[in-house]
Design a protein around this motif. Structure first.
Motif, PDB file in Angstrom:
ATOM      1  N   ILE A   6       0.983  -1.240   0.005  1.00  0.00           N
ATOM      2  CA  ILE A   6      -0.049   0.086   0.030  1.00  0.00           C
ATOM      3  C   ILE A   6       0.894   1.086  -0.019  1.00  0.00           C
ATOM      4  N   PRO A   7       0.289   2.504  -0.545  1.00  0.00           N
ATOM      5  CA  PRO A   7       1.034   3.867  -0.349  1.00  0.00           C
ATOM      6  C   PRO A   7       1.662   4.132   0.848  1.00  0.00           C
ATOM      7  N   ASN A   8       3.093   4.546   0.912  1.00  0.00           N
ATOM      8  CA  ASN A   8       3.422   5.113   2.358  1.00  0.00           C
ATOM      9  C   ASN A   8       2.647   6.575   2.498  1.00  0.00           C
ATOM     10  N   GLY A   9       2.126   6.685   1.409  1.00  0.00           N
ATOM     11  CA  GLY A   9       0.968   8.027   1.733  1.00  0.00           C
ATOM     12  C   GLY A   9      -0.111   7.970   2.706  1.00  0.00           C
ATOM     13  N   TYR A  10      -0.501   6.707   2.949  1.00  0.00           N
ATOM     14  CA  TYR A  10      -1.432   6.126   3.916  1.00  0.00           C
ATOM     15  C   TYR A  10      -0.853   6.521   5.264  1.00  0.00           C
ATOM     16  N   PHE A  11       0.491   5.923   5.291  1.00  0.00           N
ATOM     17  CA  PHE A  11       1.244   6.129   6.859  1.00  0.00           C
ATOM     18  C   PHE A  11       1.135   7.820   7.196  1.00  0.00           C
ATOM     19  N   GLN A  12       1.430   8.498   6.095  1.00  0.00           N
ATOM     20  CA  GLN A  12       1.609  10.036   6.250  1.00  0.00           C
ATOM     21  C   GLN A  12       0.190  10.458   6.640  1.00  0.00           C
ATOM     22  N   LEU A  13      -0.758   9.813   5.973  1.00  0.00           N
ATOM     23  CA  LEU A  13      -2.253  10.404   6.334  1.00  0.00           C
ATOM     24  C   LEU A  13      -2.313  10.198   7.727  1.00  0.00           C
ATOM     25  N   TRP A  14      -1.953   8.707   8.230  1.00  0.00           N
ATOM     26  CA  TRP A  14      -2.184   8.491   9.775  1.00  0.00           C
ATOM     27  C   TRP A  14      -1.474   9.291  10.793  1.00  0.00           C
ATOM     28  N   ASN A  15      -0.458   9.567  10.175  1.00  0.00           N
ATOM     29  CA  ASN A  15       0.497  10.762  11.032  1.00  0.00           C
ATOM     30  C   ASN A  15      -0.012  11.921  11.118  1.00  0.00           C
ATOM     31  N   MET A  16      -0.494  12.470  10.004  1.00  0.00           N
ATOM     32  CA  MET A  16      -1.144  13.641  10.005  1.00  0.00           C
ATOM     33  C   MET A  16      -2.477  13.960  10.775  1.00  0.00           C
ATOM     34  N   TYR A  17      -3.176  12.836  10.704  1.00  0.00           N
ATOM     35  CA  TYR A  17      -4.205  12.972  11.853  1.00  0.00           C
ATOM     36  C   TYR A  17      -3.798  12.850  13.044  1.00  0.00           C
ATOM     37  N   LEU A  18      -2.818  12.111  13.596  1.00  0.00           N
ATOM     38  CA  LEU A  18      -2.502  12.181  14.882  1.00  0.00           C
ATOM     39  C   LEU A  18      -2.121  13.663  15.258  1.00  0.00           C
ATOM     40  N   ILE A  19      -1.358  14.147  14.438  1.00  0.00           N
ATOM     41  CA  ILE A  19      -0.749  15.684  14.697  1.00  0.00           C
ATOM     42  C   ILE A  19      -1.939  16.656  14.695  1.00  0.00           C
TER      43      ILE A  19
END
Length: 235
Positions: A6-19
């Motif tokens: 899956i795209p690493n962009g999904y991990f970035q989205l996850w981290n953006m949400y937490l931030i």
């Protein structure tokens, strides 16, 4: 068999949400066994891919820890073209809905890849356009929800106040209270169907984008063709 990527962009989205929630994932004890791997993935280029099983584990733990069953939808609200890599930019710079969908069907492996992945199929039924793909396993329910919500939210950014979905069809069972789906999609959402589907009016295909850039799209197309040619072949 190669694991689904899956795209690493999904991990970035996850981290953006937490931030956005004022949370540093380093402070979530439930993620202690995975923090080194998370740091590694978050340092990788956003348009590369990582194993789905790792993402699934992280999302499940986060969902439980934050008591947020609608986590995938909250993350999808933060979606930007770069989270889908070159395909996201191509879709954003396409001239019309029809052109964007052609790129999505042709280059979907640049976002989600694996032997079990089946490209989206488009067909017209009367005045409706159906974009469908098959059910593979319940374990991919969260991934399908994440991807479907992200695609819809990005599409509405590209074609604001124009693109309307008539219905959304899920092949898996509901993963959260129904009102979350209805609020997010703003249309009928059904579950346990024979396949996954987006349904829109046939007129939607001709909708034009205010972000169209034919010259940039051609450059991105060449980049996507090179990237897809490097992908492994599955028998």
């Amino acid at each position: 068999m190669q694991e689904l990527q899956i795209p690493n962009g999904y991990f970035q989205l996850w981290n953006m949400y937490l931030i956005q929630q004022g949370i540093d994932f380093h402070h979530l004890d439930v993620l202690n066994p995975y923090k080194v791997n998370l740091e590694h993935v978050l340092r990788l280029p956003i348009d590369t891919q990582s194993p789905f099983s790792f993402f699934h584990t992280i999302l499940q733990l986060t969902q439980t820890e934050l008591d947020c069953p609608q986590l995938t939808m909250e993350m999808a609200k933060l979606i930007r073209p770069e989270h889908f890599g070159v395909l996201g930019y191509m879709a954003t710079r396409s001239n019309s809905v029809a052109e964007a969908l052609q790129y999505v069907m042709r280059f979907s492996r640049l976002v989600i890849d694996g032997a079990e992945v089946t490209p989206m199929h488009m067909q017209q039924q009367g005045n409706e356009i159906w974009l469908t793909w098959p059910f593979h396993h319940e374990k991919y329910a969260m991934l399908n929800e994440m991807t479907m919500a992200s695609m819809v939210h990005l599409a509405k950014q590209i074609f604001p106040d124009q693109l309307q979905f008539l219905k959304i069809q899920m092949a898996h069972s509901a993963q959260m209270a129904l009102y979350h789906y209805q609020k997010f999609y703003g249309c009928e959402v059904s579950f346990n169907q024979a396949c996954y589907a987006y349904v829109m009016s046939a007129d939607s295909l001709s909708l034009k984008s205010g972000f169209a850039d034919p010259s940039l799209t051609q450059l991105l197309l060449k980049q996507a063709e090179v990237a897809i040619a490097l992908k492994p072949r599955y028998e």
